[in-house]
Every structure is written in structure tokens, then in C-alpha cells.
Write an enzyme that holds these catalytic residues in place. Sequence first.
Site, short mmCIF file in Angstrom:
data_model
loop_
_atom_site.label_atom_id
_atom_site.label_comp_id
_atom_site.label_asym_id
_atom_site.label_seq_id
_atom_site.Cartn_x
_atom_site.Cartn_y
_atom_site.Cartn_z
N TYR A 32 1.22 -1.03 0.15
CA TYR A 32 -0.20 0.05 0.06
C TYR A 32 1.24 1.58 -0.28
O TYR A 32 -0.04 2.37 -0.78
CB TYR A 32 -0.90 -0.03 1.05
CG TYR A 32 -1.99 -0.83 0.89
CD1 TYR A 32 -3.53 -0.80 0.32
CD2 TYR A 32 -2.01 -1.94 1.81
CE1 TYR A 32 -4.69 -1.68 -0.22
CE2 TYR A 32 -3.30 -2.94 1.08
CZ TYR A 32 -4.21 -2.41 0.82
OH TYR A 32 -5.53 -3.65 0.53
N GLU A 39 -8.28 -7.18 5.62
CA GLU A 39 -7.31 -8.25 5.18
C GLU A 39 -6.25 -9.08 5.92
O GLU A 39 -5.61 -10.50 6.39
CB GLU A 39 -5.96 -7.62 3.77
CG GLU A 39 -6.80 -7.50 2.99
CD GLU A 39 -6.04 -6.09 1.77
OE1 GLU A 39 -5.03 -6.51 1.54
OE2 GLU A 39 -7.05 -5.59 1.01
#
Length: 398
Positions: free
Chosen positions: A98, A140
Site C-alpha cells: 500500500y 486483510e
Amino acid sequence: MLSEQSVPVVRATLPAVGAAIGDIADLFYRKLFDAHPELLRDLFNRGNQANGEQQRALAGSVAAFAGLLLENPDERADVMLSRISHKHASLGITSDQYTIVHQHLMAAVVEVLGDAVTPEVARAWDEVYWLMANALIALEARLYAAKGVADGDVWRRMEILDRVEESADAVSLVLGPADDRPLVPFQPGQYVSVQVELPDGARQIRQYSLSAAPGRPGWRVTVKRVRGDGQPAGEVSSWLYANARKGDVLSVSLPAGDLALAEHDGPLLLASAGIGVTPILSMLDHLAAAGATRPVTVVHADRTPDDHAHRQEQLDLVRALPDARLHLWYEEPGDEAPEASTGRADLTGLDLLEDLTVYLCGPVPFMRAVRGDLLRRGVPAEAVHYEVFGPDLWLGRQ
């Protein structure tokens, strides 16, 4: 929630960002792959990059998330975030990735919008990105923890135990562990990712629904060969159809997916088109194995009976359920399916019971049409669940 100082900035700049989001997404991916070519080679779907679907999906999800932060600040975009997080978990995405995305996405925003990106604007959109990213990272992490694995450790070596031709373009593969680790449980309707090494050395990944019930001796996936028809043919589906044989070993992820059959006794509508039948088969197989007595309406649409993968299996599973009905539509039914209707699926004449739960899988135009019909007939939006393989171009409209 967005901070008080960022709300007016995002609100004022959302129209400009929204108008340019397609250009931002295109530039972002170019920057990302220039810096990290291995991501295009081994993670992102090259076909969806070439046809622009991945770029449109990214643009739609970011714009939709920003809009939700403004219009519904006390609500989370749970449906959208859940679907994305399951896809990411099936790919083994980790939190450090990310940061890489953030670097190149914000660089693309600055380059496309130029002087309009003041420090104040940059801070506000940076906040939007990290609100979405941190929510996904947390979801996640929970998915990985539920499987008992470290973040990203989802890949397993699986041996092909059997291969069955299901139609002219579809083949099912039964998979079992290539080592001494047991099969991981899954829920009916979930999928796995399959990674294959292509002739040019790329290791491309695609998702395939598990097309039989949990508890079987192996995991079964059904792969439909994607023909080009003027566009590039499906890289992974074509390779698997042509090359995957009994005894071969594949890299396969742990199961994921939020289109999972709910365990209750209420009525069901299971609607599919084409190879979208695969998660529906898993649900039907599970219901039959459990001796379910709940009312089940099954709808399937296809081009012809010969194109209908697992046709006889689906007929048999519906017959095995005491309160199930099957409605078939074929564009060209021929003489093989006198019980089927001709044309595209039409739910107008179907009885819709109270407290109905709906599961859809198939091409997006089919699901959009079916969902629209159901909503017009009073089925609540939250009762309609769906699965999209590939970039979800529908995200911003759910």
C-alpha cells in the site's frame, strides 16, 4: 471519518478529481510498472491492463469511497471494502504494498492536476487514500489470521488429481495438496487464485470459483477458455485448458471471497449465466449434501445447452433438493432442452418469496439486469449478493 479540515477540501475538489480520475489511474499504473515491472509480470492481470478495465475499476473505487466519506460519514463502505479485501487476500497482498501504491498514485494526482494540488489539497486526498488503505489492511489482516497464516502467505502447491471436459471450452480440475498439509475448509461460493508460469516467464494469476461443495476429497475449479473474439485471448484460462493435466502441480491460493452461502432456512434465488454457474454449483452441492429443505429457485442462462458447463450435474442437484425449481434460458435451445425458454433470462414470471436471499454470478450486464428486475419487484438491495471476476466495474454503483 475524514477530519473536519479535510471535508470541505475533498468536497470542493472531488468534481475535478473525478473528472480527471481516468487520466490519474492511467498515469499511476504507468509509473507503478516503470518502477516495479515485476508487479505487471507476476501480480496484475495483463489483459485487464491492456483493455483499461483495471484502470476504470481503480478510478471508480477511489471516487466512490471519497463520495461515501462525504455523503455518509458515519457509515463504512463495507460491501466494496469486503470484496476488495477478499480479492487482495487471495493474491497475498501485504501492507507494505500500500505504501508503494500511495507513492505512485499521489505522484500521478500531482502531475495530472498540476497547480490545483496545493499542500492543503494533497493532505486531504492523502487522508482519503490512507482511510481506504488502512481499512483494507485491517480487513486483510483479519482474513489472514482467520486462516492461521502470516500476512500474504496464501500460496500452496496443489496437484491435479483429475481433469474432466465439461463443455467445448470448459474443463474442471480437481486439486489436492502436493504435500502433507490438509485441505483448508471453505464456504460454498468462494474461490481460489491460480498462478501459472506462461511461455514468456510471467507468472500470471486468475481467480476461479470452487465448483463443488466443501468436504469433498479435493478442491474442484472449472476453467472456461476465454477466446479472443477480436480481443486478446485469456492468457491463463487458455494455458490451463491446453496444458493442465492430471499429475501436474499448480500454485493455488487459500480460498477467499465474500459471496458465501448463508446458513439459514429462508428461501434462495441462485441466478447465473455462462461460467458463472460455478459458485452456484458449490452452493447446490452443499445444499444437497446437507439435505436442505429450504425453497430454492435456480436460474441459469447460456448460449446453448452444449455451452452450459456442468449442465447435467446442475439438473441432478436441483432434482435432489425437495423444494427446488430450475429455470433455464438458452439463446439457441435447439432440440436438446425442450424445457428451456428461448432468449435471455427473464425473471418477470417467477414467484419471489418473502425474505428472499439472492446470489448472482455471471457477466456484469446479466447481473445488472437481474438485480434491477429484483429491486423493481421489491427485493431489498442488501439481500442481493454477487461475484465479479476481474476488475469490478460495478463497484461505484452498489
